[in-house]
Design a protein around this motif. Structure first.
Motif, PDB file in Angstrom:
ATOM      1  N   ASP A  16      41.152   1.867  92.386  1.00  0.00           N
ATOM      2  CA  ASP A  16      41.163   0.407  92.310  1.00  0.00           C
ATOM      3  C   ASP A  16      39.844  -0.235  92.732  1.00  0.00           C
ATOM      4  O   ASP A  16      39.315  -1.087  92.022  1.00  0.00           O
ATOM      5  N   GLY A  17      39.315   0.125  93.868  1.00  0.00           N
ATOM      6  CA  GLY A  17      38.082  -0.486  94.355  1.00  0.00           C
ATOM      7  C   GLY A  17      36.906  -0.256  93.426  1.00  0.00           C
ATOM      8  O   GLY A  17      36.097  -1.155  93.181  1.00  0.00           O
ATOM      9  N   LYS A  18      36.808   0.954  92.889  1.00  0.00           N
ATOM     10  CA  LYS A  18      35.709   1.274  91.977  1.00  0.00           C
ATOM     11  C   LYS A  18      35.843   0.524  90.660  1.00  0.00           C
ATOM     12  O   LYS A  18      34.847   0.084  90.088  1.00  0.00           O
ATOM     13  N   ILE A  19      37.066   0.408  90.163  1.00  0.00           N
ATOM     14  CA  ILE A  19      37.276  -0.299  88.907  1.00  0.00           C
ATOM     15  C   ILE A  19      37.055  -1.797  89.094  1.00  0.00           C
ATOM     16  O   ILE A  19      36.424  -2.447  88.270  1.00  0.00           O
TER      17      ILE A  19
ATOM     18  N   ASP B 172      32.817  -6.026  91.238  1.00  0.00           N
ATOM     19  CA  ASP B 172      32.629  -7.425  91.617  1.00  0.00           C
ATOM     20  C   ASP B 172      33.307  -8.380  90.638  1.00  0.00           C
ATOM     21  O   ASP B 172      32.907  -9.530  90.505  1.00  0.00           O
ATOM     22  N   SER B 173      34.343  -7.903  89.947  1.00  0.00           N
ATOM     23  CA  SER B 173      35.050  -8.761  88.997  1.00  0.00           C
ATOM     24  C   SER B 173      35.730  -9.924  89.724  1.00  0.00           C
ATOM     25  O   SER B 173      36.129  -9.815  90.880  1.00  0.00           O
ATOM     26  N   SER B 174      35.852 -11.050  89.035  1.00  0.00           N
ATOM     27  CA  SER B 174      36.432 -12.240  89.656  1.00  0.00           C
ATOM     28  C   SER B 174      37.961 -12.200  89.676  1.00  0.00           C
ATOM     29  O   SER B 174      38.583 -12.926  90.430  1.00  0.00           O
ATOM     30  N   LEU B 175      38.560 -11.356  88.866  1.00  0.00           N
ATOM     31  CA  LEU B 175      40.013 -11.166  88.865  1.00  0.00           C
ATOM     32  C   LEU B 175      40.282  -9.707  88.574  1.00  0.00           C
ATOM     33  O   LEU B 175      39.682  -9.126  87.667  1.00  0.00           O
TER      34      LEU B 175
ATOM     35  N   LYS C  36      30.548 -10.374  80.348  1.00  0.00           N
ATOM     36  CA  LYS C  36      30.594  -9.659  79.076  1.00  0.00           C
ATOM     37  C   LYS C  36      29.505  -8.597  78.961  1.00  0.00           C
ATOM     38  O   LYS C  36      29.704  -7.565  78.322  1.00  0.00           O
ATOM     39  N   LYS C  37      28.368  -8.831  79.583  1.00  0.00           N
ATOM     40  CA  LYS C  37      27.253  -7.883  79.510  1.00  0.00           C
ATOM     41  C   LYS C  37      27.567  -6.575  80.222  1.00  0.00           C
ATOM     42  O   LYS C  37      26.933  -5.561  79.971  1.00  0.00           O
ATOM     43  N   GLU C  38      28.550  -6.580  81.107  1.00  0.00           N
ATOM     44  CA  GLU C  38      28.869  -5.407  81.914  1.00  0.00           C
ATOM     45  C   GLU C  38      30.046  -4.585  81.377  1.00  0.00           C
ATOM     46  O   GLU C  38      30.338  -3.519  81.906  1.00  0.00           O
ATOM     47  N   ILE C  39      30.709  -5.062  80.348  1.00  0.00           N
ATOM     48  CA  ILE C  39      31.961  -4.441  79.891  1.00  0.00           C
ATOM     49  C   ILE C  39      31.766  -2.983  79.460  1.00  0.00           C
ATOM     50  O   ILE C  39      32.486  -2.097  79.906  1.00  0.00           O
TER      51      ILE C  39
END
Length: 65
Positions: A15-18, A21-24, A38-41
Motif C-alpha cells: 500500500d505505501g509504495k503504491i 504521493d498520490s492525493s487519493l 498524469k505524467k507519472e502514471i
C-alpha cells in the motif's frame, strides 16, 4: 474461504509504495483508486508491476473529466 482475507493481507504490504504521493488512494482487495499526476502514471504502473512476479496491475483512466 480464507482467500479474500489472505489476498487482502498480502496486498497490504504494498500500500505505501503504491500510494506514493498520490492525493487519493483507496484499495479494496486488488482494486485500487488512485489520483496522481498524469505524467507519472506509466512510471507508477511499471513500478508497481515490478514489486512481485505474481502481481500484474492494469489501469483505467477517467474519460470526460
Amino acid at each position: 474461504s480464507p482467500a479474500p482475507a489472505l489476498a487482502n493481507g498480502w496486498m497490504s504490504q504494498f500500500d505505501g509504495k503504491i500510494q506514493g504521493d498520490s492525493s487519493l488512494y483507496s484499495r479494496y482487495m486488488d482494486d485500487i483508486i488512485c489520483i496522481m499526476n498524469k505524467k507519472e502514471i506509466d512510471t507508477k504502473l511499471n513500478q508497481i508491476n515490478s514489486f512481485h512476479s505474481a502481481l500484474k496491475f492494469t489501469m483505467e483512466q477517467e474519460t470526460n473529466g
